[in-house]
Write an enzyme that holds these catalytic residues in place. Sequence first.
Site, PDB file in Angstrom:
ATOM      1  N   SER A  20      31.104 -30.471   7.699  1.00 11.45           N
ATOM      2  CA  SER A  20      31.190 -30.835   6.276  1.00 11.45           C
ATOM      3  C   SER A  20      30.262 -32.008   5.994  1.00 11.45           C
ATOM      4  O   SER A  20      30.404 -32.694   4.977  1.00 11.45           O
ATOM      5  CB  SER A  20      32.635 -31.205   5.919  1.00 11.45           C
ATOM      6  OG  SER A  20      33.099 -32.235   6.767  1.00 11.45           O
ATOM      7  N   THR A 145      33.810 -19.302 -40.688  1.00 12.06           N
ATOM      8  CA  THR A 145      34.729 -18.594 -39.797  1.00 12.06           C
ATOM      9  C   THR A 145      34.029 -17.277 -39.482  1.00 12.06           C
ATOM     10  O   THR A 145      33.272 -16.768 -40.324  1.00 12.06           O
ATOM     11  CB  THR A 145      36.103 -18.314 -40.452  1.00 12.06           C
ATOM     12  OG1 THR A 145      35.904 -17.479 -41.588  1.00 12.06           O
ATOM     13  CG2 THR A 145      36.815 -19.586 -40.890  1.00 12.06           C
ATOM     14  N   HIS A 146      34.225 -16.763 -38.306  1.00 14.22           N
ATOM     15  CA  HIS A 146      33.543 -15.524 -37.868  1.00 14.22           C
ATOM     16  C   HIS A 146      32.015 -15.650 -37.990  1.00 14.22           C
ATOM     17  O   HIS A 146      31.326 -14.645 -38.187  1.00 14.22           O
ATOM     18  CB  HIS A 146      34.016 -14.314 -38.674  1.00 14.22           C
ATOM     19  CG  HIS A 146      35.508 -14.177 -38.756  1.00 14.22           C
ATOM     20  ND1 HIS A 146      36.245 -13.461 -37.838  1.00 14.22           N
ATOM     21  CD2 HIS A 146      36.406 -14.708 -39.636  1.00 14.22           C
ATOM     22  CE1 HIS A 146      37.535 -13.528 -38.169  1.00 14.22           C
ATOM     23  NE2 HIS A 146      37.651 -14.288 -39.241  1.00 14.22           N
ATOM     24  N   SER A 267       7.374 -22.982 -24.433  1.00 12.35           N
ATOM     25  CA  SER A 267       7.228 -21.719 -23.719  1.00 12.35           C
ATOM     26  C   SER A 267       5.915 -21.728 -22.951  1.00 12.35           C
ATOM     27  O   SER A 267       4.946 -22.356 -23.379  1.00 12.35           O
ATOM     28  CB  SER A 267       7.266 -20.584 -24.728  1.00 12.35           C
ATOM     29  OG  SER A 267       6.589 -19.461 -24.211  1.00 12.35           O
ATOM     30  N   ASN A 275      12.069 -24.871 -27.653  1.00  5.95           N
ATOM     31  CA  ASN A 275      13.329 -24.250 -27.239  1.00  5.95           C
ATOM     32  C   ASN A 275      14.403 -25.293 -26.934  1.00  5.95           C
ATOM     33  O   ASN A 275      14.111 -26.325 -26.334  1.00  5.95           O
ATOM     34  CB  ASN A 275      13.097 -23.387 -25.996  1.00  5.95           C
ATOM     35  CG  ASN A 275      12.151 -22.235 -26.278  1.00  5.95           C
ATOM     36  OD1 ASN A 275      12.138 -21.689 -27.380  1.00  5.95           O
ATOM     37  ND2 ASN A 275      11.338 -21.875 -25.291  1.00  5.95           N
ATOM     38  N   TYR A 307      47.980 -28.839   6.672  1.00  3.51           N
ATOM     39  CA  TYR A 307      46.523 -28.828   6.576  1.00  3.51           C
ATOM     40  C   TYR A 307      45.949 -27.546   7.167  1.00  3.51           C
ATOM     41  O   TYR A 307      46.398 -27.059   8.206  1.00  3.51           O
ATOM     42  CB  TYR A 307      45.921 -30.039   7.320  1.00  3.51           C
ATOM     43  CG  TYR A 307      44.399 -30.049   7.254  1.00  3.51           C
ATOM     44  CD1 TYR A 307      43.739 -30.594   6.157  1.00  3.51           C
ATOM     45  CD2 TYR A 307      43.633 -29.469   8.264  1.00  3.51           C
ATOM     46  CE1 TYR A 307      42.350 -30.576   6.068  1.00  3.51           C
ATOM     47  CE2 TYR A 307      42.242 -29.447   8.177  1.00  3.51           C
ATOM     48  CZ  TYR A 307      41.617 -29.998   7.080  1.00  3.51           C
ATOM     49  OH  TYR A 307      40.246 -29.965   6.989  1.00  3.51           O
ATOM     50  N   GLN A 312      38.570 -27.878   3.481  1.00  5.04           N
ATOM     51  CA  GLN A 312      37.247 -28.496   3.495  1.00  5.04           C
ATOM     52  C   GLN A 312      36.312 -27.813   2.497  1.00  5.04           C
ATOM     53  O   GLN A 312      35.407 -28.433   1.949  1.00  5.04           O
ATOM     54  CB  GLN A 312      36.682 -28.395   4.920  1.00  5.04           C
ATOM     55  CG  GLN A 312      35.264 -28.874   5.079  1.00  5.04           C
ATOM     56  CD  GLN A 312      34.845 -28.884   6.542  1.00  5.04           C
ATOM     57  OE1 GLN A 312      35.452 -29.556   7.373  1.00  5.04           O
ATOM     58  NE2 GLN A 312      33.816 -28.121   6.867  1.00  5.04           N
TER      59      GLN A 312
HETATM   60  N1  ARG Z   1      36.089 -32.342   7.226  1.00  7.07           N
HETATM   61  C1  ARG Z   1      37.482 -32.098   7.111  1.00  7.07           C
HETATM   62  C2  ARG Z   1      37.842 -31.771   5.665  1.00  7.07           C
HETATM   63  O1  ARG Z   1      37.050 -31.996   4.792  1.00  7.07           O
HETATM   64  C3  ARG Z   1      38.219 -33.306   7.565  1.00  7.07           C
HETATM   65  C4  ARG Z   1      39.558 -33.032   8.143  1.00  7.07           C
HETATM   66  C5  ARG Z   1      39.434 -32.331   9.414  1.00  7.07           C
HETATM   67  N2  ARG Z   1      40.715 -32.142  10.023  1.00  7.07           N
HETATM   68  C6  ARG Z   1      40.906 -31.306  11.024  1.00  7.07           C
HETATM   69  N3  ARG Z   1      42.071 -31.192  11.473  1.00  7.07           N
HETATM   70  N4  ARG Z   1      39.925 -30.601  11.541  1.00  7.07           N
HETATM   71  O2  ARG Z   1      38.889 -31.247   5.404  1.00  7.07           O
END
Ligand code: ARG
Length: 476
Positions: A20, A145-146, A267, A275, A307, A312
Amino acid sequence: MFRDQRLGEISEDVLDYLSSRAADARIFEADLLVDRAHLIMLREQGHVSGEVSSRIIAALDDLTDADLGAGEDVHEAIEAFVLSRAGPEGGRMHTGRSRNDEVATCIRLAMRSEMLFLMDEQLSLVQTLVTLAEKHTDTVIPGFTHTQHAQPTTLAHHLLAHADAVLRDFSRTEDAYRRVNLSPLGAAAFASTGFVIDRHRTCELLGFDGLVENSMDAVSTRDFILEVLADLSICMVNLSRLAEELIMWSTSEFGYVELDNLFASTSSIMPQKKNPDTAELARGKAGSVVGSLVSALTICKGLPLSYNRDLQEVTPHLWRGLDWGRSTLRILNGCMASLKFNLERMQDSSGAGFSTATEVADSLVRITGMPFRTAHRIVGRIAASGGRPSMAELDEIALEIAGFKASERGFSAEMLEKALDPKSNVALRANIGGPAPAEGRRMVAERFKQISEGKERAAKRREKAESALADLRAMG
Ligand code: ARG
Protein backbone atom coordinates in the site's frame (compact mmCIF):
# COMPACT_ATOMS: atom_id res chain seq x y z
CA MET A 1 10.70 -7.66 7.56
CA PHE A 2 7.92 -9.13 9.68
CA ARG A 3 8.09 -12.34 7.70
CA ASP A 4 11.74 -13.35 7.44
CA GLN A 5 12.06 -15.89 10.26
CA ARG A 6 8.98 -17.91 9.57
CA LEU A 7 7.61 -17.29 6.07
CA GLY A 8 10.92 -16.72 4.32
CA GLU A 9 11.53 -14.54 1.29
CA ILE A 10 8.79 -13.08 -0.85
CA SER A 11 8.85 -12.36 -4.60
CA GLU A 12 8.89 -8.78 -5.86
CA ASP A 13 5.67 -9.45 -7.68
CA VAL A 14 3.79 -10.58 -4.58
CA LEU A 15 5.27 -7.76 -2.52
CA ASP A 16 4.09 -5.30 -5.13
CA TYR A 17 0.64 -6.79 -5.08
CA LEU A 18 0.40 -6.55 -1.29
CA SER A 19 1.91 -3.12 -1.04
CA SER A 20 0.00 0.00 0.00
CA ARG A 21 3.09 2.17 -0.22
CA ALA A 22 1.81 4.50 -2.94
CA ALA A 23 -1.35 5.43 -1.03
CA ASP A 24 0.55 5.40 2.28
CA ALA A 25 2.31 8.61 1.26
CA ARG A 26 -0.88 10.24 2.48
CA ILE A 27 -0.45 8.89 6.02
CA PHE A 28 3.31 9.17 6.43
CA GLU A 29 3.18 12.28 8.63
CA ALA A 30 0.22 10.90 10.54
CA ASP A 31 2.09 7.66 11.25
CA LEU A 32 5.03 9.52 12.78
CA LEU A 33 2.60 11.31 15.10
CA VAL A 34 0.76 8.12 15.99
CA ASP A 35 4.09 6.41 16.76
CA ARG A 36 5.12 9.30 18.95
CA ALA A 37 1.84 9.46 20.88
CA HIS A 38 1.84 5.70 21.43
CA LEU A 39 5.44 5.75 22.59
CA ILE A 40 4.89 8.61 25.04
CA MET A 41 1.94 6.73 26.49
CA LEU A 42 4.05 3.53 26.77
CA ARG A 43 6.73 5.46 28.61
CA GLU A 44 4.21 7.05 30.96
CA GLN A 45 2.77 3.60 31.67
CA GLY A 46 6.26 2.25 32.40
CA HIS A 47 6.51 -0.12 29.42
CA VAL A 48 9.44 1.72 27.81
CA SER A 49 12.29 3.48 29.59
CA GLY A 50 12.95 7.18 29.12
CA GLU A 51 16.24 6.38 27.49
CA VAL A 52 14.80 4.00 24.87
CA SER A 53 11.90 6.30 24.21
CA SER A 54 14.30 9.20 23.56
CA ARG A 55 16.30 7.08 21.13
CA ILE A 56 13.16 6.13 19.23
CA ILE A 57 11.89 9.69 19.17
CA ALA A 58 15.25 10.90 17.88
CA ALA A 59 14.96 8.38 15.05
CA LEU A 60 11.40 9.49 14.26
CA ASP A 61 12.52 13.13 14.28
CA ASP A 62 15.23 12.33 11.78
CA LEU A 63 13.06 10.47 9.37
CA THR A 64 11.90 12.01 6.09
CA ASP A 65 9.99 9.99 3.49
CA ALA A 66 13.12 9.98 1.29
CA ASP A 67 14.85 7.78 3.92
CA LEU A 68 12.16 5.13 3.91
CA GLY A 69 13.34 1.77 2.65
CA ALA A 70 11.36 -1.15 1.34
CA GLY A 71 8.39 -2.64 3.16
CA GLU A 72 4.89 -3.77 2.55
CA ASP A 73 3.48 -0.58 4.01
CA VAL A 74 4.56 2.65 5.62
CA HIS A 75 4.21 1.24 9.14
CA GLU A 76 6.68 -1.53 8.43
CA ALA A 77 9.09 0.82 6.65
CA ILE A 78 9.05 3.32 9.54
CA GLU A 79 9.64 0.56 12.07
CA ALA A 80 12.56 -0.75 9.99
CA PHE A 81 14.11 2.73 10.03
CA VAL A 82 13.63 3.04 13.81
CA LEU A 83 15.30 -0.34 14.33
CA SER A 84 18.20 0.67 12.11
CA ARG A 85 18.75 3.82 14.18
CA ALA A 86 17.80 2.75 17.70
CA GLY A 87 18.84 -0.91 17.53
CA PRO A 88 16.69 -3.83 18.72
CA GLU A 89 15.38 -1.74 21.64
CA GLY A 90 13.52 0.29 19.00
CA GLY A 91 11.24 -2.71 18.63
CA ARG A 92 9.56 -1.73 21.91
CA MET A 93 7.62 0.93 20.01
CA HIS A 94 5.18 -1.70 18.77
CA THR A 95 4.32 -2.92 22.29
CA GLY A 96 0.58 -3.24 22.83
CA ARG A 97 -0.52 -2.26 19.36
CA SER A 98 -0.93 -3.64 15.86
CA ARG A 99 -0.82 -2.23 12.38
CA ASN A 100 -4.59 -2.68 12.41
CA ASP A 101 -5.29 0.00 15.02
CA GLU A 102 -2.31 1.97 13.74
CA VAL A 103 -3.57 2.28 10.17
CA ALA A 104 -7.12 3.14 11.23
CA THR A 105 -5.73 5.88 13.49
CA CYS A 106 -3.46 7.24 10.76
CA ILE A 107 -6.29 7.43 8.24
CA ARG A 108 -8.54 9.29 10.69
CA LEU A 109 -5.78 11.70 11.60
CA ALA A 110 -4.87 12.47 7.98
CA MET A 111 -8.43 12.76 6.76
CA ARG A 112 -9.39 15.00 9.65
CA SER A 113 -7.10 17.73 8.37
CA GLU A 114 -8.23 17.19 4.79
CA MET A 115 -11.84 17.53 5.91
CA LEU A 116 -11.03 20.87 7.49
CA PHE A 117 -9.66 22.04 4.12
CA LEU A 118 -12.75 20.66 2.43
CA MET A 119 -14.96 22.66 4.81
CA ASP A 120 -12.95 25.81 3.97
CA GLU A 121 -13.51 25.24 0.26
CA GLN A 122 -17.20 24.62 0.78
CA LEU A 123 -17.63 27.84 2.75
CA SER A 124 -15.59 29.82 0.20
CA LEU A 125 -17.87 28.73 -2.61
CA VAL A 126 -20.93 29.60 -0.54
CA GLN A 127 -19.38 32.98 0.18
CA THR A 128 -18.83 33.65 -3.53
CA LEU A 129 -22.38 32.63 -4.41
CA VAL A 130 -23.94 34.73 -1.66
CA THR A 131 -21.75 37.73 -2.50
CA LEU A 132 -22.96 37.51 -6.10
CA ALA A 133 -26.54 37.07 -4.92
CA GLU A 134 -26.26 40.21 -2.82
CA LYS A 135 -25.66 42.22 -6.02
CA HIS A 136 -28.56 40.67 -7.85
CA THR A 137 -31.59 40.66 -5.58
CA ASP A 138 -33.36 42.90 -8.13
CA THR A 139 -32.09 41.23 -11.29
CA VAL A 140 -35.05 39.48 -12.90
CA ILE A 141 -34.20 36.34 -14.86
CA PRO A 142 -36.15 33.42 -16.29
CA GLY A 143 -36.78 30.47 -14.00
CA PHE A 144 -37.12 26.97 -15.40
CA THR A 145 -38.83 23.67 -14.75
CA HIS A 146 -38.22 20.79 -17.18
CA THR A 147 -35.66 23.18 -18.79
CA GLN A 148 -38.66 25.14 -20.11
CA HIS A 149 -39.35 28.77 -19.22
CA ALA A 150 -41.58 28.54 -16.16
CA GLN A 151 -41.82 31.73 -14.06
CA PRO A 152 -39.65 34.79 -13.63
CA THR A 153 -37.32 34.83 -10.63
CA THR A 154 -34.22 36.74 -9.60
CA LEU A 155 -30.59 35.89 -10.14
CA ALA A 156 -30.16 36.12 -6.36
CA HIS A 157 -32.89 33.55 -5.79
CA HIS A 158 -31.20 31.17 -8.21
CA LEU A 159 -27.69 31.65 -6.81
CA LEU A 160 -28.94 31.30 -3.24
CA ALA A 161 -30.48 27.95 -4.14
CA HIS A 162 -27.01 26.68 -5.11
CA ALA A 163 -25.49 28.34 -2.04
CA ASP A 164 -27.94 26.55 0.26
CA ALA A 165 -27.10 23.18 -1.32
CA VAL A 166 -23.38 23.75 -0.67
CA LEU A 167 -24.16 24.96 2.86
CA ARG A 168 -25.84 21.61 3.48
CA ASP A 169 -22.76 19.88 2.05
CA PHE A 170 -20.70 21.83 4.54
CA SER A 171 -22.96 20.83 7.37
CA ARG A 172 -22.75 17.16 6.33
CA THR A 173 -18.94 17.42 6.42
CA GLU A 174 -19.14 18.94 9.90
CA ASP A 175 -21.42 16.17 11.02
CA ALA A 176 -19.17 13.43 9.66
CA TYR A 177 -16.14 15.08 11.28
CA ARG A 178 -17.58 14.26 14.70
CA ARG A 179 -17.49 10.56 13.84
CA VAL A 180 -14.13 10.70 12.05
CA ASN A 181 -12.23 12.48 14.79
CA LEU A 182 -12.19 9.50 17.18
CA SER A 183 -9.28 7.32 18.20
CA PRO A 184 -9.08 3.58 17.49
CA LEU A 185 -5.54 3.47 18.90
CA GLY A 186 -4.94 0.84 21.55
CA ALA A 187 -7.40 -1.62 20.00
CA ALA A 188 -4.31 -3.57 18.84
CA ALA A 189 -5.10 -6.36 16.37
CA PHE A 190 -8.75 -6.31 17.53
CA ALA A 191 -8.72 -7.92 20.99
CA SER A 192 -7.11 -5.06 22.90
CA THR A 193 -3.90 -5.92 24.74
CA GLY A 194 -2.80 -7.44 28.04
CA PHE A 195 -0.40 -4.54 28.59
CA VAL A 196 -1.99 -1.86 30.72
CA ILE A 197 -2.25 1.05 28.31
CA ASP A 198 -4.06 4.38 28.45
CA ARG A 199 -6.20 4.89 25.40
CA HIS A 200 -7.55 8.20 26.65
CA ARG A 201 -4.00 9.52 26.83
CA THR A 202 -3.18 8.75 23.18
CA CYS A 203 -6.57 10.12 22.21
CA GLU A 204 -5.77 13.38 23.95
CA LEU A 205 -2.20 13.57 22.62
CA LEU A 206 -3.48 13.24 19.06
CA GLY A 207 -6.30 15.77 19.50
CA PHE A 208 -9.14 13.31 18.96
CA ASP A 209 -12.53 14.05 20.51
CA GLY A 210 -13.05 10.55 21.91
CA LEU A 211 -12.52 6.83 21.37
CA VAL A 212 -13.85 4.28 18.93
CA GLU A 213 -14.41 2.25 22.04
CA ASN A 214 -14.94 -1.41 21.16
CA SER A 215 -11.54 -2.69 20.08
CA MET A 216 -13.07 -5.04 17.53
CA ASP A 217 -15.17 -2.29 15.97
CA ALA A 218 -12.20 0.10 16.09
CA VAL A 219 -10.09 -1.94 13.66
CA SER A 220 -12.92 -3.37 11.56
CA THR A 221 -14.93 -0.37 10.59
CA ARG A 222 -14.41 1.86 7.60
CA ASP A 223 -17.89 3.32 7.80
CA PHE A 224 -16.32 6.69 8.57
CA ILE A 225 -14.76 6.55 5.10
CA LEU A 226 -18.02 5.42 3.51
CA GLU A 227 -19.82 8.29 5.19
CA VAL A 228 -17.35 10.89 3.98
CA LEU A 229 -17.39 9.45 0.46
CA ALA A 230 -21.19 9.51 0.52
CA ASP A 231 -21.14 13.14 1.66
CA LEU A 232 -18.55 13.96 -1.00
CA SER A 233 -20.69 12.24 -3.62
CA ILE A 234 -23.72 14.32 -2.64
CA CYS A 235 -21.58 17.44 -2.69
CA MET A 236 -20.24 16.55 -6.14
CA VAL A 237 -23.74 15.86 -7.44
CA ASN A 238 -24.78 19.30 -6.19
CA LEU A 239 -21.72 20.85 -7.83
CA SER A 240 -22.37 19.00 -11.07
CA ARG A 241 -25.76 20.72 -11.29
CA LEU A 242 -24.13 24.11 -10.94
CA ALA A 243 -21.55 23.03 -13.54
CA GLU A 244 -24.27 21.87 -15.89
CA GLU A 245 -25.95 25.25 -15.73
CA LEU A 246 -22.68 27.00 -16.45
CA ILE A 247 -22.30 24.79 -19.52
CA MET A 248 -25.88 25.24 -20.68
CA TRP A 249 -26.05 28.94 -19.91
CA SER A 250 -22.88 29.60 -21.88
CA THR A 251 -24.22 28.07 -25.10
CA SER A 252 -25.15 30.61 -27.77
CA GLU A 253 -28.75 29.38 -27.46
CA PHE A 254 -28.91 30.63 -23.86
CA GLY A 255 -26.14 33.22 -23.90
CA TYR A 256 -26.71 34.08 -20.24
CA VAL A 257 -23.11 33.77 -19.03
CA GLU A 258 -19.55 33.72 -20.23
CA LEU A 259 -16.77 31.93 -18.39
CA ASP A 260 -13.56 33.83 -17.89
CA ASN A 261 -10.85 32.72 -20.35
CA LEU A 262 -8.90 31.29 -17.44
CA PHE A 263 -11.57 28.61 -17.00
CA ALA A 264 -12.21 27.86 -20.67
CA SER A 265 -10.36 25.92 -23.36
CA THR A 266 -10.30 26.14 -27.08
CA SER A 267 -10.59 23.56 -29.83
CA SER A 268 -7.61 22.07 -31.65
CA ILE A 269 -9.45 22.43 -34.95
CA MET A 270 -12.18 25.07 -34.58
CA PRO A 271 -10.43 28.39 -33.94
CA GLN A 272 -13.61 30.18 -32.86
CA LYS A 273 -14.43 27.79 -29.99
CA LYS A 274 -14.44 28.67 -26.33
CA ASN A 275 -15.36 25.56 -24.42
CA PRO A 276 -16.44 25.35 -20.76
CA ASP A 277 -14.03 22.48 -20.06
CA THR A 278 -13.56 23.19 -16.34
CA ALA A 279 -17.31 22.96 -15.75
CA GLU A 280 -17.49 19.83 -17.88
CA LEU A 281 -14.75 18.19 -15.83
CA ALA A 282 -16.53 19.17 -12.63
CA ARG A 283 -19.59 17.41 -14.02
CA GLY A 284 -17.43 14.42 -15.03
CA LYS A 285 -15.53 14.15 -11.75
CA ALA A 286 -18.85 13.92 -9.92
CA GLY A 287 -19.19 10.56 -11.67
CA SER A 288 -15.71 9.51 -10.55
CA VAL A 289 -16.42 10.36 -6.90
CA VAL A 290 -19.70 8.43 -6.99
CA GLY A 291 -17.62 5.59 -8.48
CA SER A 292 -15.22 5.77 -5.54
CA LEU A 293 -18.14 5.59 -3.11
CA VAL A 294 -19.57 2.57 -4.88
CA SER A 295 -16.13 0.89 -4.95
CA ALA A 296 -15.62 1.49 -1.23
CA LEU A 297 -19.10 0.25 -0.34
CA THR A 298 -18.62 -2.84 -2.45
CA ILE A 299 -15.24 -3.66 -0.90
CA CYS A 300 -16.68 -3.40 2.63
CA LYS A 301 -19.87 -5.27 1.90
CA GLY A 302 -19.98 -8.73 3.47
CA LEU A 303 -16.56 -8.52 5.15
CA PRO A 304 -16.51 -10.52 8.36
CA LEU A 305 -15.10 -8.90 11.49
CA SER A 306 -12.47 -7.93 12.33
CA TYR A 307 -9.58 -6.64 10.16
CA ASN A 308 -9.26 -8.01 6.63
CA ARG A 309 -6.68 -6.92 4.15
CA ASP A 310 -9.45 -5.94 1.72
CA LEU A 311 -9.75 -2.79 3.83
CA GLN A 312 -6.45 -1.54 2.43
CA GLU A 313 -8.19 -1.30 -0.93
CA VAL A 314 -10.74 1.21 0.43
CA THR A 315 -8.33 3.95 1.45
CA PRO A 316 -7.16 5.20 -1.99
CA HIS A 317 -10.78 5.86 -2.91
CA LEU A 318 -11.04 8.16 0.07
CA TRP A 319 -8.01 10.21 -0.96
CA ARG A 320 -9.24 10.44 -4.53
CA GLY A 321 -12.68 11.54 -3.40
CA LEU A 322 -11.24 14.19 -1.08
CA ASP A 323 -8.87 15.48 -3.78
CA TRP A 324 -11.55 15.73 -6.42
CA GLY A 325 -14.04 17.27 -4.01
CA ARG A 326 -11.60 19.95 -2.95
CA SER A 327 -10.33 20.76 -6.42
CA THR A 328 -13.83 20.87 -7.91
CA LEU A 329 -15.01 23.26 -5.20
CA ARG A 330 -11.98 25.47 -5.80
CA ILE A 331 -12.33 25.51 -9.59
CA LEU A 332 -16.06 26.20 -9.55
CA ASN A 333 -15.46 28.93 -7.03
CA GLY A 334 -13.03 30.51 -9.50
CA CYS A 335 -15.54 30.10 -12.34
CA MET A 336 -18.31 31.76 -10.35
CA ALA A 337 -16.18 34.60 -8.99
CA SER A 338 -15.05 35.58 -12.51
CA LEU A 339 -18.25 34.77 -14.37
CA LYS A 340 -19.69 37.40 -16.73
CA PHE A 341 -23.49 37.54 -16.68
CA ASN A 342 -25.33 38.85 -19.70
CA LEU A 343 -27.93 40.55 -17.54
CA GLU A 344 -29.70 42.24 -20.40
CA ARG A 345 -30.31 38.99 -22.15
CA MET A 346 -31.46 37.29 -18.96
CA GLN A 347 -33.78 40.14 -18.11
CA ASP A 348 -35.13 40.30 -21.68
CA SER A 349 -35.99 36.64 -21.76
CA SER A 350 -37.50 36.61 -18.27
CA GLY A 351 -40.98 36.93 -19.77
CA ALA A 352 -40.30 34.53 -22.64
CA GLY A 353 -42.51 31.52 -23.18
CA PHE A 354 -45.44 33.36 -21.49
CA SER A 355 -43.69 32.76 -18.15
CA THR A 356 -46.04 35.23 -16.45
CA ALA A 357 -49.04 32.96 -17.16
CA THR A 358 -49.20 31.73 -13.55
CA GLU A 359 -49.48 35.30 -12.29
CA VAL A 360 -52.23 36.12 -14.83
CA ALA A 361 -54.18 33.13 -13.47
CA ASP A 362 -53.40 34.08 -9.84
CA SER A 363 -54.55 37.67 -10.48
CA LEU A 364 -57.81 36.46 -12.02
CA VAL A 365 -58.45 34.47 -8.83
CA ARG A 366 -57.52 37.30 -6.49
CA ILE A 367 -59.52 39.96 -8.31
CA THR A 368 -62.56 38.20 -9.77
CA GLY A 369 -62.88 35.48 -7.11
CA MET A 370 -63.03 32.63 -9.67
CA PRO A 371 -61.58 29.24 -8.63
CA PHE A 372 -57.93 28.69 -9.54
CA ARG A 373 -58.69 25.76 -11.84
CA THR A 374 -61.07 27.94 -13.94
CA ALA A 375 -58.39 30.65 -14.19
CA HIS A 376 -55.83 27.98 -15.17
CA ARG A 377 -58.09 26.91 -18.03
CA ILE A 378 -58.62 30.47 -19.23
CA VAL A 379 -54.90 31.26 -19.23
CA GLY A 380 -54.13 27.87 -20.78
CA ARG A 381 -56.34 28.83 -23.70
CA ILE A 382 -54.50 32.15 -24.00
CA ALA A 383 -51.16 30.29 -23.99
CA ALA A 384 -52.39 27.99 -26.75
CA SER A 385 -53.20 30.98 -28.90
CA GLY A 386 -49.76 32.57 -28.47
CA GLY A 387 -49.73 34.18 -24.98
CA ARG A 388 -49.73 37.88 -24.05
CA PRO A 389 -53.45 38.65 -24.47
CA SER A 390 -55.19 41.98 -24.84
CA MET A 391 -57.94 42.80 -22.34
CA ALA A 392 -60.58 42.12 -24.98
CA GLU A 393 -59.18 38.63 -25.69
CA LEU A 394 -59.04 37.85 -22.00
CA ASP A 395 -62.65 38.93 -21.52
CA GLU A 396 -63.80 36.87 -24.46
CA ILE A 397 -62.16 33.67 -23.24
CA ALA A 398 -63.27 34.28 -19.62
CA LEU A 399 -66.83 34.72 -20.79
CA GLU A 400 -66.69 31.42 -22.61
CA ILE A 401 -65.06 29.43 -19.82
CA ALA A 402 -66.17 31.13 -16.57
CA GLY A 403 -69.41 32.60 -17.84
CA PHE A 404 -68.43 36.24 -17.17
CA LYS A 405 -65.96 38.79 -18.47
CA ALA A 406 -62.98 39.48 -16.24
CA SER A 407 -63.54 43.23 -16.59
CA GLU A 408 -67.07 42.85 -15.16
CA ARG A 409 -65.51 41.71 -11.90
CA GLY A 410 -63.02 44.55 -11.56
CA PHE A 411 -60.11 43.13 -13.56
CA SER A 412 -58.65 46.12 -15.42
CA ALA A 413 -56.23 46.42 -18.33
CA GLU A 414 -53.63 47.85 -15.91
CA MET A 415 -54.01 44.76 -13.74
CA LEU A 416 -53.41 42.61 -16.76
CA GLU A 417 -50.36 44.65 -17.69
CA LYS A 418 -49.00 44.25 -14.16
CA ALA A 419 -49.59 40.50 -14.16
CA LEU A 420 -47.70 40.27 -17.44
CA ASP A 421 -44.71 42.16 -16.07
CA PRO A 422 -41.90 39.85 -14.87
CA LYS A 423 -40.62 42.38 -12.35
CA SER A 424 -43.95 42.70 -10.58
CA ASN A 425 -44.37 38.92 -10.71
CA VAL A 426 -41.20 38.61 -8.69
CA ALA A 427 -42.14 41.42 -6.30
CA LEU A 428 -45.43 39.70 -5.51
CA ARG A 429 -43.69 36.48 -4.51
CA ALA A 430 -42.67 37.79 -1.13
CA ASN A 431 -43.46 34.81 1.06
CA ILE A 432 -40.61 33.31 3.05
CA GLY A 433 -38.09 31.76 0.67
CA GLY A 434 -39.54 33.46 -2.39
CA PRO A 435 -37.76 35.56 -5.04
CA ALA A 436 -39.03 39.01 -3.99
CA PRO A 437 -36.05 41.38 -3.62
CA ALA A 438 -36.65 42.06 0.08
CA GLU A 439 -36.80 38.34 0.79
CA GLY A 440 -33.61 37.88 -1.23
CA ARG A 441 -31.88 40.51 0.88
CA ARG A 442 -33.08 38.85 4.07
CA MET A 443 -31.77 35.46 2.91
CA VAL A 444 -28.44 36.95 1.86
CA ALA A 445 -27.94 38.50 5.30
CA GLU A 446 -28.94 35.26 7.00
CA ARG A 447 -26.53 33.21 4.85
CA PHE A 448 -23.64 35.57 5.57
CA LYS A 449 -24.32 34.95 9.24
CA GLN A 450 -24.33 31.18 8.69
CA ILE A 451 -21.02 31.43 6.82
CA SER A 452 -19.31 33.30 9.61
CA GLU A 453 -20.68 30.94 12.27
CA GLY A 454 -19.47 27.98 10.18
CA LYS A 455 -16.04 29.55 9.82
CA GLU A 456 -15.84 30.06 13.55
CA ARG A 457 -16.68 26.42 14.29
CA ALA A 458 -14.15 25.23 11.69
CA ALA A 459 -11.47 27.48 13.18
CA LYS A 460 -12.13 26.03 16.65
CA ARG A 461 -11.77 22.48 15.34
CA ARG A 462 -8.56 23.34 13.52
CA GLU A 463 -7.17 25.09 16.57
CA LYS A 464 -7.90 22.07 18.80
CA ALA A 465 -6.34 19.61 16.34
CA GLU A 466 -3.30 21.73 15.56
CA SER A 467 -2.49 22.71 19.09
CA ALA A 468 -2.64 19.07 20.23
CA LEU A 469 -0.25 18.06 17.45
CA ALA A 470 2.09 21.01 18.10
CA ASP A 471 2.27 19.98 21.77
CA LEU A 472 2.87 16.37 20.77
CA ARG A 473 5.68 17.33 18.39
CA ALA A 474 7.30 19.35 21.15
CA MET A 475 7.26 16.40 23.56
CA GLY A 476 10.47 14.40 23.71
N1 ARG B 1 -1.51 -1.39 4.79
C1 ARG B 1 -2.50 -1.93 5.65
C2 ARG B 1 -3.84 -1.23 5.41
O1 ARG B 1 -3.87 -0.21 4.78
C3 ARG B 1 -2.08 -1.74 7.06
C4 ARG B 1 -2.58 -2.77 8.00
C5 ARG B 1 -1.97 -4.06 7.72
N2 ARG B 1 -2.38 -5.04 8.68
C6 ARG B 1 -2.19 -6.34 8.50
N3 ARG B 1 -2.61 -7.12 9.38
N4 ARG B 1 -1.59 -6.81 7.43
O2 ARG B 1 -4.86 -1.73 5.80
